[in-house]
Design a protein around this motif. Structure first.
Motif, mmCIF file in Angstrom:
data_model
loop_
_atom_site.group_PDB
_atom_site.id
_atom_site.type_symbol
_atom_site.label_atom_id
_atom_site.label_comp_id
_atom_site.label_asym_id
_atom_site.label_seq_id
_atom_site.Cartn_x
_atom_site.Cartn_y
_atom_site.Cartn_z
ATOM 1 N N ARG A 45 0.858 -1.200 0.000
ATOM 2 C CA ARG A 45 0.000 0.000 0.000
ATOM 3 C C ARG A 45 0.884 1.237 0.000
ATOM 4 O O ARG A 45 1.975 1.241 0.569
ATOM 5 N N LEU A 46 0.375 2.274 -0.643
ATOM 6 C CA LEU A 46 1.100 3.543 -0.639
ATOM 7 C C LEU A 46 1.220 4.054 0.791
ATOM 8 O O LEU A 46 0.256 3.973 1.562
ATOM 9 N N PRO A 47 2.373 4.593 1.147
ATOM 10 C CA PRO A 47 2.567 5.054 2.516
ATOM 11 C C PRO A 47 1.876 6.375 2.830
ATOM 12 O O PRO A 47 1.858 6.809 3.980
ATOM 13 N N LYS A 48 1.318 6.999 1.805
ATOM 14 C CA LYS A 48 0.660 8.305 1.980
ATOM 15 C C LYS A 48 -0.358 8.493 0.873
ATOM 16 O O LYS A 48 -0.369 7.728 -0.092
ATOM 17 N N PRO A 49 -1.197 9.502 0.975
ATOM 18 C CA PRO A 49 -2.180 9.751 -0.091
ATOM 19 C C PRO A 49 -1.469 10.045 -1.421
ATOM 20 O O PRO A 49 -0.374 10.620 -1.436
ATOM 21 N N LEU A 50 -2.097 9.663 -2.528
ATOM 22 C CA LEU A 50 -1.519 9.850 -3.852
ATOM 23 C C LEU A 50 -1.128 11.312 -4.100
ATOM 24 O O LEU A 50 -0.105 11.591 -4.726
ATOM 25 N N ARG A 51 -1.883 12.240 -3.544
ATOM 26 C CA ARG A 51 -1.582 13.667 -3.757
ATOM 27 C C ARG A 51 -0.276 14.088 -3.081
ATOM 28 O O ARG A 51 0.231 15.182 -3.311
ATOM 29 N N GLU A 52 0.314 13.185 -2.256
ATOM 30 C CA GLU A 52 1.600 13.454 -1.597
ATOM 31 C C GLU A 52 2.720 12.550 -2.120
ATOM 32 O O GLU A 52 3.860 12.679 -1.702
ATOM 33 N N MET A 161 16.223 5.724 -7.329
ATOM 34 C CA MET A 161 14.865 6.178 -6.994
ATOM 35 C C MET A 161 14.695 6.326 -5.485
ATOM 36 O O MET A 161 14.102 7.302 -5.024
ATOM 37 N N ARG A 162 15.218 5.367 -4.727
ATOM 38 C CA ARG A 162 15.130 5.474 -3.250
ATOM 39 C C ARG A 162 15.853 6.723 -2.764
ATOM 40 O O ARG A 162 15.342 7.450 -1.904
ATOM 41 N N GLU A 163 17.048 6.982 -3.298
ATOM 42 C CA GLU A 163 17.805 8.177 -2.900
ATOM 43 C C GLU A 163 17.039 9.455 -3.196
ATOM 44 O O GLU A 163 17.181 10.447 -2.491
ATOM 45 N N GLU A 164 16.235 9.437 -4.243
ATOM 46 C CA GLU A 164 15.461 10.610 -4.646
ATOM 47 C C GLU A 164 14.136 10.714 -3.897
ATOM 48 O O GLU A 164 13.411 11.690 -4.052
ATOM 49 N N GLY A 165 13.812 9.704 -3.107
ATOM 50 C CA GLY A 165 12.574 9.749 -2.334
ATOM 51 C C GLY A 165 11.349 9.335 -3.119
ATOM 52 O O GLY A 165 10.221 9.727 -2.772
ATOM 53 N N VAL A 166 11.511 8.530 -4.146
ATOM 54 C CA VAL A 166 10.379 8.050 -4.937
ATOM 55 C C VAL A 166 9.590 7.044 -4.111
ATOM 56 O O VAL A 166 10.155 6.135 -3.504
ATOM 57 N N ASP A 167 8.270 7.237 -4.079
ATOM 58 C CA ASP A 167 7.369 6.359 -3.319
ATOM 59 C C ASP A 167 6.781 5.235 -4.167
ATOM 60 O O ASP A 167 6.439 4.173 -3.655
ATOM 61 N N ALA A 168 6.604 5.502 -5.477
ATOM 62 C CA ALA A 168 5.941 4.534 -6.347
ATOM 63 C C ALA A 168 6.498 4.677 -7.762
ATOM 64 O O ALA A 168 7.014 5.735 -8.143
ATOM 65 N N LEU A 169 6.385 3.588 -8.504
ATOM 66 C CA LEU A 169 6.873 3.555 -9.876
ATOM 67 C C LEU A 169 5.760 3.083 -10.800
ATOM 68 O O LEU A 169 5.092 2.079 -10.523
ATOM 69 N N LEU A 170 5.562 3.810 -11.889
ATOM 70 C CA LEU A 170 4.658 3.378 -12.951
ATOM 71 C C LEU A 170 5.543 2.839 -14.066
ATOM 72 O O LEU A 170 6.374 3.567 -14.623
ATOM 73 N N LEU A 171 5.398 1.549 -14.373
ATOM 74 C CA LEU A 171 6.208 0.892 -15.396
ATOM 75 C C LEU A 171 5.342 0.602 -16.613
ATOM 76 O O LEU A 171 4.291 -0.028 -16.504
ATOM 77 N N THR A 172 5.786 1.067 -17.780
ATOM 78 C CA THR A 172 5.057 0.802 -19.021
ATOM 79 C C THR A 172 5.906 -0.080 -19.934
ATOM 80 O O THR A 172 7.108 0.133 -20.059
ATOM 81 N N PRO A 173 5.287 -1.083 -20.560
ATOM 82 C CA PRO A 173 6.042 -1.968 -21.444
ATOM 83 C C PRO A 173 6.249 -1.365 -22.816
ATOM 84 O O PRO A 173 5.506 -0.481 -23.242
ATOM 85 N N GLY A 174 7.248 -1.873 -23.515
ATOM 86 C CA GLY A 174 7.510 -1.439 -24.893
ATOM 87 C C GLY A 174 7.002 -2.462 -25.858
ATOM 88 O O GLY A 174 6.523 -3.503 -25.533
#
Length: 174
Positions: A45-52, A161-174
């Motif tokens: 689960r996301l650790p915070k609301p999507l708007r954050e 990504m962790r160093e940058e503080g990214v909470d979630a990743l959206l991965l799109t296929p090619g």
């Protein structure tokens, strides 16, 4: 490059294009390929609301900046490297280098493959907190490069990504 390597590269490109146009054939071929198999789909689960949330976008569609080294199309087994893409990058500064799928429509509208402009709109509207650095990978990775992707490249991108503080990743296929 030897004649054999050139022939293998051309055959791989043609095969990739055929698979792009015949999904049933792609599914059949995919079932015969050794892949990474997981018993469970990990869910957190996301650790915070999507708007954050700070979100990153990644694609295996071969997207990179025009001034970056293109993905290596000379190696028919793929290129396990990645390209960091700043979230503020204008569309005209991005391009696709990938011979193993038909990206005609993605060239017309990159958002169908790499929806960076739409994500920026969601940030501007307050629905997503912010965007982190995005990443371009090339799909079509075969052994021995698959091991490098799993053990080196992907963990390095995750570390950044962790160093940058990214909470979630959206991965799109090619």
């Amino acid at each position: 490059m030897s004649d054999f390597d050139g022939l293998r590269q051309n055959l791989s490109r043609m095969f990739g294009q055929v698979l792009s146009h015949v999904p049933a054939l792609a599914q059949t071929w995919g079932r015969t390929f050794e892949s990474v198999i997981s018993e469970e789909v990990p869910f957190t689960r996301l650790p915070k609301p999507l708007r954050e949330v700070r979100l990153a976008l990644a694609t295996t569609g071969g997207v990179h900046l025009r001034n970056q080294t293109p993905f290596d199309m000379a190696d028919s087994r793929g290129d396990a490297t990645f390209r960091p893409l700043p979230a503020a990058t204008p569309r005209e500064d991005l391009m696709i280098t990938h011979d193993y799928y038909d990206h005609t429509n993605a060239v017309r509208d990159l958002n169908i493959l790499f929806p960076l402009e739409h994500l920026r709109d969601l940030v501007a509207a307050g629905h997503i907190g912010s965007l982190g650095t995005c990443y371009g990978f090339m799909g079509h990775i075969e052994p021995p490069h698959l091991e490098a992707l799993i053990n080196e490249t992907a963990p390095e991108a995750a570390r950044l990504m962790r160093e940058e503080g990214v909470d979630a990743l959206l991965l799109t296929p090619g």
